[in-house]
Design an enzyme around this catalytic site. Sequence first.
Site, PDB file in Angstrom:
ATOM      1  N   LYS A 309       0.815  -1.223   0.000  1.00  0.00           N
ATOM      2  CA  LYS A 309       0.000   0.000   0.000  1.00  0.00           C
ATOM      3  C   LYS A 309       0.851   1.276   0.000  1.00  0.00           C
ATOM      4  CE  LYS A 309      -4.164  -1.871   2.144  1.00  0.00           C
ATOM      5  NZ  LYS A 309      -5.119  -1.804   3.261  1.00  0.00           N
ATOM      6  N   ASP A 345     -10.071   2.613   2.017  1.00  0.00           N
ATOM      7  CA  ASP A 345     -10.174   2.095   3.389  1.00  0.00           C
ATOM      8  C   ASP A 345     -10.822   3.144   4.299  1.00  0.00           C
ATOM      9  OD1 ASP A 345      -9.108  -0.409   2.969  1.00  0.00           O
ATOM     10  OD2 ASP A 345      -7.051   0.214   3.382  1.00  0.00           O
TER      11      ASP A 345
END
Length: 514
Positions: A309, A345
Amino acid sequence: MDSPQKPRICISVCEPTVAALQRAITAAAHVCDLIEVRLDCLDPAELKAGTGLITKFLQSVSGEFILTFRPSREGGQRELDDEKRQSFWSDAIFSNSLFDVELDLAEKFNSSETSTALPIDWRRTICSHHDFRGVPSKLDQIYDHMAATPARILKIALMANDAIDCLPVFKLLERAREEGREMIAIAMGTAGIATRILGPSRGGYLTYASLETESATAPGQIAAQELREVYRFETIDRQTTIFGLMGFPILHSVSPDMHNAALAAAGTNAVYIPFEVQDASAFLKRMIHPRTRELVWPMRGLSVTAPHKFAVMDGLDWIDSAARQIGAVNTIVVQHDALHGYNTDAAGFIYPLLAVCGDLRGARCAVIGAGGSASAALYSLREAGAAAAIFSRNVREAEKLGQRFGVASLALEDACFEGFDVVVNATPAGTLGRFVNETPATAFQLRGARLAYDLVYNPTETRFLREAREAGGETLGGLAMLVTQAKEQFKLWTGEASQEKVMYEAAARRLSVR
Ligand code: NDP
């Protein structure tokens, strides 16, 4: 030349006795187009006595077969010297079959110096080469040698150690397509899954699958039912839009279930594939970025999971402001000739929480953990007007994150959460596997906290949630976040936002069977 046939699934059966082989063939015949009969798996005595029986049996079953008698150095079940292999094929009298003969033997049979001519029909022969270590350095030369034999079909199976190793396999398929050759090219291992799903749509003669997930005969094989039901294998063609997940490891992920179910429900000609990636930068450059990729394919977007990420950010052309502030990207969109990065997220975290709590302005929130999901949670809590604090066993990381979001950072050990409206577990404690019995906080610590929110979704019921209930609090599990962040990704890729229920059902189904 486009593959003229519908994509074929071949199930490989490998059994020690003739009776077990017959049972496996009968079961496989219902779910595939071809069956590879691995005769090297038979106990030697069974093979000797059973050849006639097997011949008769194969003639009685409708369908096409591939007969294989593989030496161990090419992935077979036993040591076979050249004499044994040669005499096996000389005795073979199977009629409704293709014959998979390894390159070294095919060359021997084809050599003018050898008196032994191949006793079987070259028009029904697959000339194969297997490398279980990695990508052979002289792949094109191997192809040349195969193409120089009279075999009808060429087969190369290599071991992928990184999804980037799928690239030479796709290139081989492209070469065979241009040269009008029939070819099977497979990258084995979890990192090669893309070749198993996409191979036939790119000209591959077939893909190998297993009858059940547990009965795979080569690493990375997917069960035939999963290929059909999750990946809609038979509908994939060269125009099929491709989405995927990059991470390491990736087999635990529920994302292929959620996204493929959503793509199917939306009626889109698209597929979502797991890519087990070690070198994120090489993967983005050589397989994904429209300006540098070495593959012509309709790749439109990726989910990004641990540990990439952060690393992917260097390979992107543009990153959305929220993702920059969070310091992590979990979604890549291929936008014309550029790569754009987002973080869903944050939205995935906050929407389920708002659905339970309503307004979060002024709410006291404790975030346990100082990694990527903690950062996304802190970003969205700040946007929602909540007052947050970080609790971590790693005080230095917590301080860094605390400074970034202007919140207090405290040690997790002996923390007391009394008076907090929300306590978030943003650590892997409680995750299925070796952490399953862990919790970042006990009932004693959680007494007096209103809501415990566990980002762990597998299992859906965690020890942290049990501890919170014992302390008298409400709970929220991680499945809602998982589905919401996926829904936001789907919206970024397709512009559609209505597949939440389908995604939830697909995730719940997969999690309940694990
Ligand atoms: P990271 O690895 O980035 O961060 C994990 C953090 O947890 C680190 O601060 C680590 O501290 C800490 N930690 C690890 N183990 C423990 C432990 N036993 N006790 C206390 N602290 C611990 O992971 P992520 O933030 O990406 O993910 C964390 C969890 O959230 C994962 O389980 C993940 O599956 C889940 N998640 C769920 C999502 C969903 O959609 N539901 C989305 C994203 C994540 P240290 O540095 O000391 O190891």
